[in-house]
Enzyme design. Structure first.
Site, PDB file in Angstrom:
ATOM      1  N   GLU A  88      63.108  41.679  27.098  1.00 15.99           N
ATOM      2  CA  GLU A  88      63.799  42.473  26.132  1.00 15.99           C
ATOM      3  C   GLU A  88      63.826  42.710  24.513  1.00 15.99           C
ATOM      4  O   GLU A  88      63.169  43.530  24.404  1.00 15.99           O
ATOM      5  CB  GLU A  88      65.399  43.093  26.445  1.00 15.99           C
ATOM      6  CG  GLU A  88      66.293  43.874  25.858  1.00 15.99           C
ATOM      7  CD  GLU A  88      67.797  43.429  26.006  1.00 15.99           C
ATOM      8  OE1 GLU A  88      68.777  44.428  25.645  1.00 15.99           O
ATOM      9  OE2 GLU A  88      67.890  42.407  26.165  1.00 15.99           O
ATOM     10  N   HIS A 127      71.874  44.846  37.715  1.00 15.20           N
ATOM     11  CA  HIS A 127      71.868  44.328  35.992  1.00 15.20           C
ATOM     12  C   HIS A 127      73.436  44.539  35.901  1.00 15.20           C
ATOM     13  O   HIS A 127      73.558  45.611  34.765  1.00 15.20           O
ATOM     14  CB  HIS A 127      70.789  44.285  35.464  1.00 15.20           C
ATOM     15  CG  HIS A 127      70.640  43.537  34.786  1.00 15.20           C
ATOM     16  ND1 HIS A 127      69.746  43.693  33.479  1.00 15.20           N
ATOM     17  CD2 HIS A 127      71.236  43.753  33.353  1.00 15.20           C
ATOM     18  CE1 HIS A 127      69.615  43.325  32.648  1.00 15.20           C
ATOM     19  NE2 HIS A 127      70.832  42.864  32.247  1.00 15.20           N
ATOM     20  N   HIS A 133      66.344  36.972  32.796  1.00 20.73           N
ATOM     21  CA  HIS A 133      66.305  38.066  31.681  1.00 20.73           C
ATOM     22  C   HIS A 133      65.232  37.412  31.267  1.00 20.73           C
ATOM     23  O   HIS A 133      64.691  36.543  29.980  1.00 20.73           O
ATOM     24  CB  HIS A 133      67.722  37.938  30.758  1.00 20.73           C
ATOM     25  CG  HIS A 133      68.689  38.515  31.119  1.00 20.73           C
ATOM     26  ND1 HIS A 133      69.242  38.133  32.452  1.00 20.73           N
ATOM     27  CD2 HIS A 133      69.873  39.764  30.822  1.00 20.73           C
ATOM     28  CE1 HIS A 133      70.799  39.388  32.114  1.00 20.73           C
ATOM     29  NE2 HIS A 133      70.992  39.132  31.590  1.00 20.73           N
ATOM     30  N   ASP A 143      74.174  47.135  32.687  1.00 20.34           N
ATOM     31  CA  ASP A 143      73.839  45.749  31.542  1.00 20.34           C
ATOM     32  C   ASP A 143      75.856  45.720  31.805  1.00 20.34           C
ATOM     33  O   ASP A 143      75.976  45.226  32.472  1.00 20.34           O
ATOM     34  CB  ASP A 143      73.250  45.764  31.466  1.00 20.34           C
ATOM     35  CG  ASP A 143      72.802  44.609  29.991  1.00 20.34           C
ATOM     36  OD1 ASP A 143      73.400  44.105  30.625  1.00 20.34           O
ATOM     37  OD2 ASP A 143      72.382  44.775  29.430  1.00 20.34           O
TER      38      ASP A 143
END
EC number: 3.5.4.2
Length: 329
Positions: A192, A9, A189, A270
């Site tokens: 989050e 990621h 994704h 990230d």
């Protein structure tokens, strides 16, 4: 040398360090985005995902030529190698470039010029994951997938990223079905900033094989049970979660709870140039702030290869390297 690990990621555009941004701006005859590197670093102060994305897309404008993308990927590989990365599945955002007049060919050719030699130059195997911007129309994503067809030898999967709230995965069901029909793997994704229901949508509607982030799964006990039973990987990014206020501070990060629930958790960076740490910096932060011990960190390294799209034989080889490594920090 840090323990061997995979990075699953990481957004290549999010590895653009201020020094390189200034160099590329000058090379392309552009006005640097801030007066100096220090002032640009000070601009890396975010209140949420959207405020980060505003700066992220503004800085991306310095990427114009194949050479720019090659330099970007090479700089990431240099840092990743020093962080113990042996395999990287790298996100890129074609629409963020084609939308400003940069061809997809320029992006992919530039990146692969660095990645095609990464095993020899950096001892890192790599592949690309083409991400769709969820705050753009699904029809545009489908067109992007079509444009990418000549480059599929370099692309192993598709993903879904950008601003999550208000942009549920279900919007991209058709696009992900088309990607599946092309033989591409699927990640997304979800969970989050968005709710746990977005994770269910990513699994059930998009056929996602990994969930990127996924930390809000803990709000739904049935989802946690499902993720544990299926061993669906979560690519968690602790330093990113703190910087984007998804969790208040690292000491309260849910990663230990995810591990205790039996989930297949991995640790990743990230957008490391923006969030203050590459992948092994995240491992060290978990040890320092959450008290994760040697075996927990070693398990996270094993998980990173287990969750990858490598062949079973290659996964076993790299997990053996993890087990043979003298320490995880």
């Amino acid at each position: 040398m840090p323990i061997p690990k995979a990075e699953l990621h990481v957004h290549i555009e999010g590895t653009l360090e201020p020094e390189l941004a200034f160099a590329l701006a000058r090379r392309n005859g552009l006005t640097p985005p801030h007066p100096d590197v220090d002032s640009l670093r000070r601009a890396y102060s975010f209140t949420d995902l959207q405020s980060f994305l505003d700066l992220y897309y503004a800085l991306m404008d310095v990427l114009r030529t194949e050479a720019d993308f090659t330099d970007l990927a090479t700089a990431y590989l240099d840092r990743a190698a020093a962080q113990g990365v042996r395999h990287a599945e790298i996100f890129f955002d074609p629409q963020a470039h084609t939308g400003r007049g940069i061809s997809l060919d320029t992006v992919v050719n530039g990146l692969t010029a660095a990645l095609n030699t990464s095993e020899h130059t950096h001892n890192i195997s790599t592949t690309l994951i083409l991400c769709f911007l969820r705050d753009r129309p699904a029809a545009e994503a489908l067109d992007t997938l079509h444009q990418a067809r000549p480059h599929l030898e370099h692309i192993s999967a598709v993903g879904l990223d950008s601003a999550e709230v208000g942009h549920p995965p279900e919007k991209f069901t058709e696009v992900f079905a088309a990607a599946r029909d092309l033989g591409l793997r699927r990640v997304a994704h979800a969970g989050e900033e968005g709710p746990a229901s977005y994770i269910w949508q990513a699994l059930n509607l998009l056929g996602a094989e990994r969930i990127d982030h996924g930390i809000r799964c803990l709000e739904d006990p049935d989802l946690v049970t499902h993720l544990a039973a299926t061993q669906t990987p979560l690519t968690v990014c602790p330093l990113s979660n703190v910087r984007l206020r998804a969790v208040p501070d690292l000491a309260q990060h849910p990663l230990p709870a995810l591990m205790e629930a039996g989930l297949l958790v991995t640790v990743n960076s990230d957008d490391p140039s923006y969030f203050g740490g590459y992948v092994h910096d995240n491992y060290q932060a978990l040890h320092t702030h959450l008290g994760l011990g040697a075996e927990q960190l070693r398990q996270l390294a094993r998980n990173s290869f287990t969750a990858s799209f490598l062949t079973p034989q290659r996964k076993a080889q790299l997990i053996a390297e993890v087990d043979a490594h003298p320490h995880p920090w």
